[in-house]
Enzyme design. Structure first.
Site, PDB file in Angstrom:
ATOM      1  N   HIS A   1      -7.207  10.726  21.793  1.00  0.00           N
ATOM      2  CA  HIS A   1      -7.407  10.278  20.420  1.00  0.00           C
ATOM      3  C   HIS A   1      -6.078  10.004  19.719  1.00  0.00           C
ATOM      4  CE1 HIS A   1      -8.864  11.232  16.087  1.00  0.00           C
ATOM      5  NE2 HIS A   1      -8.869   9.934  16.318  1.00  0.00           N
TER       6      HIS A   1
ATOM      7  N   ASN B   1      -8.888  16.044  12.525  1.00  0.00           N
ATOM      8  CA  ASN B   1      -9.990  15.784  11.603  1.00  0.00           C
ATOM      9  C   ASN B   1     -10.696  17.063  11.171  1.00  0.00           C
ATOM     10  OD1 ASN B   1      -9.675  13.032  11.322  1.00  0.00           O
ATOM     11  ND2 ASN B   1     -10.962  12.552  13.073  1.00  0.00           N
TER      12      ASN B   1
ATOM     13  N   SER C   1     -12.919   9.432  17.720  1.00  0.00           N
ATOM     14  CA  SER C   1     -12.392  10.334  16.698  1.00  0.00           C
ATOM     15  C   SER C   1     -13.389  11.421  16.318  1.00  0.00           C
ATOM     16  CB  SER C   1     -12.031   9.542  15.439  1.00  0.00           C
ATOM     17  OG  SER C   1     -13.183   8.904  14.909  1.00  0.00           O
TER      18      SER C   1
ATOM     19  N   GLU D   1      -4.293  13.454  20.471  1.00  0.00           N
ATOM     20  CA  GLU D   1      -5.099  14.594  20.891  1.00  0.00           C
ATOM     21  C   GLU D   1      -5.636  14.333  22.301  1.00  0.00           C
ATOM     22  OE1 GLU D   1      -6.998  16.364  16.809  1.00  0.00           O
ATOM     23  OE2 GLU D   1      -7.814  14.462  17.539  1.00  0.00           O
TER      24      GLU D   1
END
Length: 505
Positions: free
Chosen positions: A142, A192, A121, A154
Site C-alpha cells: 500500500h 489509515n 487501502s 505498508e
C-alpha cells in the site's frame, strides 16, 4: 521462489499506478504498464515523460537518468504481456469482487513463483486472496499519494502469505527509496487506522461547540505543530473519500467507540459539500483558495493586573507559569488558598473548568484554565468556566499575549482541544502496538511519513509526558463516561512501571 525483482508489472494507470511506475523506473526496474481502459496506459506514459522532464528542469534528475528510466517502460496492450514479470502490483478500483476476479485471471496467466501485490487501502488481503489457488504469493503493498513524495509503503501479509514475500517486498521498497512498514491484515492497516483519531475527535469537539472550525485548526497547528488542521485536511481529502473510510473502519471493528463517525460529515456528504473539489466544505474555496482565516486577537497591556493564584497538576507546569508571569512582572498570589480578588489560574489535564473548580473548591467567577500540554509555546489556549467574570478572562488573555504569543479562548471542554486530540492520537497508536498490528518503530515511522505528523505518535507521548496523556484520558473517561477515551493497556502499564512508551518486553 523469487530471490530478486527486476521486472514489475503494474495494472492500473491512474494516479497511484503511475506514481508507483515512476519510482520503479527511477530505481532502475523495468516496468510493464497495463490498463484495461483503451488509451489510458499510453496517456500515463506521456504524463510520466512530462514528470521526469520537469525533474530534469529542476535539476533533481539528470537528462540521462530520465531517458534511461523511460527506456525501461513498456506499455502492454493485453494482460498476457505481463507474464514475464517478477512482481505484479494492482492499483485498480477498490472493489473486493473485482480484485478477486483479477487474482484468478493472473493465476491462470503467471508462473507459480510470480509475486502478486495489491495496493488496496482498505480491503483485507486475506479476502482478496481467498479465492486464489496460491494465496501464499499474494500480499498488500500500500503506497500513498503522491507516491514519489510519500516515502512510506505498508507491506501487508495475508493469513497465508509466505514470509519470504514480505521480506522481498520490504527490500524492494528500500531500493525504490521508500520506508517499508509491516502491518497485520487488519482494517486500515497502520496509517489509515492511526489516522482515525485526529479528524474524529476534532469533529466531536466541533459538535460540542467548544470552538469554531478555524479555531480548532489553528490550535492544533500552532500548539502542536500539525501541518494541516483536521478540517483543512478533511476538505483536502474530500468527504466523499473520508466519510466512507470512517464508516468502514468503524463497522469493520464492530462499532468500536474510538472510531465512531460523525453525523455532521454524513450530512455534508449528502449535501455534496465535499471540500476543495466542490468549492465548499468546512471552508469556502474560490479558485482553489481557502477563505480567509480568523486571526488571533491580541489585547493591549492593561494598566494593572490582578494577582495570580496557580493550581497545577504537575509541578513542572506550575514552575513554567511562575517563570512566565514573573518575567512579565505579574504579581503572584502565593497563599495556600486564593485571595478574594486574585485571578485563579489552573493548569489541568482532561477536565473542563467546572470539574477542576469542583475538585479544588475554587471560585468559578474568577477561574480560568490554561492548556500546557506542549508548554507555553507560541500559542496558548484558555478555558474559562460558564460564569467566569469577563474582566478575569480579559486579564488572562492580555497577560498571556504580553510576549507576542497568540491566544485562543474556548468554551468549556474536557481536555481543552489540543490535549484531547493528541491524547486520542497517542492512545490509538499505543493500542495498535498493543494489538501487535505493527512494531513501535513501524507505527512511529508510518504515521510520521504517511500522515505528516510532527513525530511518531508513540514517541510523541514520551516527549509530551506519558503521565499527562494518561491523566487526560482517565479524567475524560470519568467525566464523560464515553468508552472512546479509555486508556490503552499499553499506555497504562508503561506509566505504572515508569517505562518509555516505546519500551517492548
Amino acid at each position: 521462489m523469487k530471490t530478486e525483482i527486476r521486472t514489475i508489472g503494474i495494472i492500473g494507470s491512474g494516479v497511484m499506478g503511475t506514481g508507483i511506475a515512476q519510482i520503479a523506473l527511477q530505481s532502475n526496474h523495468q516496468v510493464i504498464l497495463f490498463d484495461a481502459k483503451e488509451g489510458a496506459a499510453l496517456a500515463a506514459q506521456s504524463r510520466l515523460s512530462s514528470t521526469l522532464d520537469k525533474l530534469v528542469e529542476k535539476n533533481k534528475l539528470t537528462a540521462d537518468a530520465a531517458e534511461q528510466a523511460m527506456s525501461q517502460l513498456v506499455i502492454a496492450g493485453a494482460l498476457t504481456e505481463l507474464k514475464t514479470c517478477d512482481l505484479i502490483i494492482e492499483a485498480i478500483v477498490e472493489n473486493l469482487t473485482v480484485k478477486q476476479q483479477l487474482m484468478q485471471q493472473l493465476e491462470d496467466l503467471l508462473p507459480a513463483d510470480t509475486i502478486i501485490a495489491s495496493n488496496t487501502s482498505s480491503l483485507s488481503i486475506t479476502a482478496i486472496a481467498a479465492e486464489s489457488r496460491h494465496p501464499e504469493r499474494i500480499a498488500g503493498y500500500h503506497f500513498f499519494n503522491p507516491v514519489p513524495l510519500m516515502k512510506v509503503v505498508e507491506v501487508i501479509p495475508g493469513i497465508r502469505t509466505d514470509q519470504h514475500i514480505v521480506e522481498l517486498l520490504s527490500k524492494l521498497a528500500h531500493t525504490m527509496g521508500h520506508r517499508p512498514v509491516i502491518a497485520k491484515d487488519t482494517p486500515g492497516f497502520i496509517i489509515n487506522h492511526a489516522g482515525r483519531a485526529y479528524g474524529t475527535e476534532a469533529l466531536k469537539i466541533l459538535n460540542e461547540q467548544v470552538a469554531s472550525i478555524d479555531e480548532v485548526d489553528r490550535i492544533l497547528k500552532l500548539s502542536l505543530g500539525f501541518k494541516m488542521g483536521p478540517f483543512e485536511l478533511l476538505d483536502l481529502t474530500g468527504l466523499d473519500v473520508s466519510h466512507p473510510v470512517m464508516e468502514s473502519v468503524y463497522e469493520q471493528y464492530y462499532q468500536e467507540p474510538r472510531y465512531r463517525p460523525n453525523v455532521l460529515t454524513k450530512q455534508m456528504l449528502i449535501a455534496k459539500q465535499l471540500g476543495r473539489k466542490t468549492g465548499q466544505g468546512f471552508y469556502t474555496y474560490a479558485d482553489g483558495k481557502k477563505s480567509q482565516e480568523q486571526q488571533s486577537i491580541l489585547l493591549e497591556k492593561q494598566a494593572a493586573y490582578p494577582a495570580v493564584w496557580i493550581a497545577a497538576d504537575f509541578e513542572q507546569d506550575r514552575q513554567t507559569l511562575v517563570n512566565y508571569l514573573t518575567a512579565q512582572h505579574i504579581q503572584l498570589d502565593l497563599h495556600e488558598t486564593p485571595a478574594a480578588d486574585s485571578l485563579i489560574l489552573t493548569a489541568t489535564y482532561g477536565e473542563d473548568a467546572s470539574s477542576v473548580i469542583q475538585r479544588l473548591n475554587l471560585d468559578a467567577e474568577r477561574t480560568v484554565a490554561i492548556d500546557l500540554i506542549n508548554g507555553l509555546n507560541s500559542h496558548r489556549t484558555l478555558m474559562p468556566s460558564l460564569i467566569t467574570q469577563s474582566e478575569m478572562i480579559q486579564a488572562a488573555h492580555s497577560m498571556f499575549n504580553l510576549d507576542g504569543g497568540s491566544i485562543s479562548v474556548i468554551k468549556e471542554s474536557v481536555g481543552f482541544v489540543a490535549q484531547r486530540v493528541i491524547a486520542m492520537v497517542i492512545n490509538l497508536a499505543c493500542d495498535i502496538a498493543q494489538q501487535g498490528i505493527a512494531t513501535v518503530d513501524d507505527i512511529n515511522a508510518a504515521v510520521h511519513l504517511g500522515l505528516g505528523y510532527p513525530q511518531g505518535p508513540i514517541s510523541w507521548g514520551d516527549t509530551l509526558g506519558k503521565e499527562k496523556i494518561l491523566l487526560t484520558l482517565e479524567r475524560m473517561t470519568q467525566i464523560t463516561a464515553d468508552p472512546r477515551y479509555r486508556p490503552s493497556p499499553w499506555l497504562q502499564r508503561r506509566v505504572k512501571l515508569n517505562q518509555s512508551l516505546t519500551f517492548t518486553a
